[in-house]
Design an enzyme around this catalytic site. Structure first.
Site, PDB file in Angstrom:
ATOM      1  CB  SER A   1      -1.095  -0.118   1.454  1.00  0.00           C
ATOM      2  OG  SER A   1      -1.977  -1.027   1.079  1.00  0.00           O
ATOM      3  CB  ILE A   2       4.060   2.198   0.006  1.00  0.00           C
ATOM      4  CG1 ILE A   2       4.874   2.074   1.612  1.00  0.00           C
ATOM      5  CG2 ILE A   2       5.010   3.708  -0.575  1.00  0.00           C
ATOM      6  CD1 ILE A   2       6.376   1.907   2.029  1.00  0.00           C
TER       7      ILE A   2
END
Length: 376
Positions: free
Chosen positions: A58-59
């Site tokens: 999710s970065i």
């Protein structure tokens, strides 16, 4: 601070909560702490190095959200455009059968009513439809995943709630449709290219530097293999590490990128300083402003959500030393980061251990070591 951080990292490794990590801290644009520790590959006794490439999970979201906002600035796309303007067949319904309009802003802020499979109860509709969270099912196409997702009922009427979701994957499809380019090309030309983030993208630049991923385990983390299920809170998520090196896998806007800690720091510092050459200061200010409200509890009590990350509205009662206006998020493969604009502070902590490096004790221990008892 250096001694505190060293101790926090050493404790996590010695106690076998994480296998390896790269931690970078910058204050006012200067890196004041950098350390690679533990193993990139425990079984091969290969040490972690600062240039190691991680599966970012999710970065990916802040980077893709930034590319999207660049298109908004270019007037290629509008925040309040309905999704159906670009994806006419994506029409998920409410439980009562109604088909409400979903806007791109709602996808961006996770207020669309969509969800994630890992957040849904086992045996629920996301599981029955075999919806991918963008972490598993190598070779799956985006069209097929959106078809599955579109059959699941919305959790709430768009705009009337907050739920972390596959919205950024849908947004990735919109970006490609609106530009006529692939999502990886848009991200490269608008964000990673201008910032010289050479190791960050949807394909692995140098497979020999790709860190081996591990999952929480006792007495020590276990090496991940495709199909592994890793428990998280009352549920968990399925992972397929080979997805990152499978060119047939769709470019997941929410979870599909890989990159280094240094590249992530460079990106976050650009945001902290107002956008540099990739975004205007006004756009960055909007992204760093809570767009949802603290009732979202996006990272717990006191946290709302902006465009791409959680925003700390009220530190009181949270137990965090971070300042109001701090932005923060993580990554399921074991990552955390935050930017405290008031203190001109940026912290990136990438690990190769899920979920300890994202939602275990490690992120809080790193944070508290950075601030110290006196908040310094």
């Amino acid at each position: 601070m250096t001694a505190r951080l060293d101790q926090a990292i050493d404790r996590a490794i010695v106690s076998k909560r994480i296998v390896g990590t790269v931690v970078l801290v910058a204050r006012d644009g200067e890196i004041i702490y950098r350390r690679a520790a533990g193993f990139a590959d425990r079984e091969a006794t290969a040490p972690m190095s600062e240039d190691m490439i991680f599966r970012l999970a999710s970065i990916s979201k802040p980077v893709v959200s930034t590319a999207f906002m660049r298109l908004v600035e270019e007037k290629r796309i509008g925040l309040d455009d309905p999704v159906t303007k670009w994806l006419p067949d994506f029409r998920p319904r409410l439980a009562n059968g109604e088909t409400p309009a979903i806007t791109l802003r709602q996808l961006l802020t996770h207020t669309s009513g969509l969800s994630y499979r890992f957040l849904e109860p086992k045996g629920g509709v996301y599981h029955r439809l075999n919806v991918s969270d963008g972490l598993d099912q190598p070779g799956l196409s985006l069209d097929e995943n959106l078809r599955r997702l579109g059959q699941a009922p919305l959790a709430f009427r768009p705009g009337e709630g907050w739920s972390y979701s596959l919205g950024i994957d849908v947004l990735g499809a919109v970006i490609a449709k609106a530009t006529g380019e692939s999502l990886p090309d848009v991200v490269r030309t608008r964000v990673t290219g201008p910032l010289d983030m050479r190791d960050t993208g949807f394909a692995v630049a140098d497979p020999s530097r790709l860190a081996i991923p591990y999952a929480d385990g006792r007495p020590q983390p276990v090496r991940m293999t495709d199909g592994i299920f890793v428990r998280l809170w009352d549920g968990g998520a399925s992972f397929a590490p080979s997805r990152a090196i499978d060119p047939a896998s769709y470019a997941s806007g929410g979870a599909g990128m890989v990159g280094t800690a240094g590249d992530v720091l460079r990106f976050l510092e650009t945001i902290r300083k107002g956008g540099g050459d990739i975004l205007s200061p006004a756009t960055v200010a909007a992204m760093m402003r809570d767009q949802v409200g603290p009732q979202a509890h996006a990272q717990g009590l006191g946290w709302g959500f902006g465009y791409g990350w959680a925003v700390l509205d009220d530190p009181s009662g949270t137990g965090t030393p971070q300042s109001r206006g701090t932005i923060q998020w993580g990554g399921a493969y074991g990552h955390s980061w935050f930017v405290d604009p008031s203190r001109k502070l940026t912290v990136v902590a990438l690990t190769n251990t899920a979920f300890e490096g994202m939602s275990g004790a490690f992120p809080s221990e790193v944070r508290d070591a950075v601030y110290g008892r006196n908040g310094e």
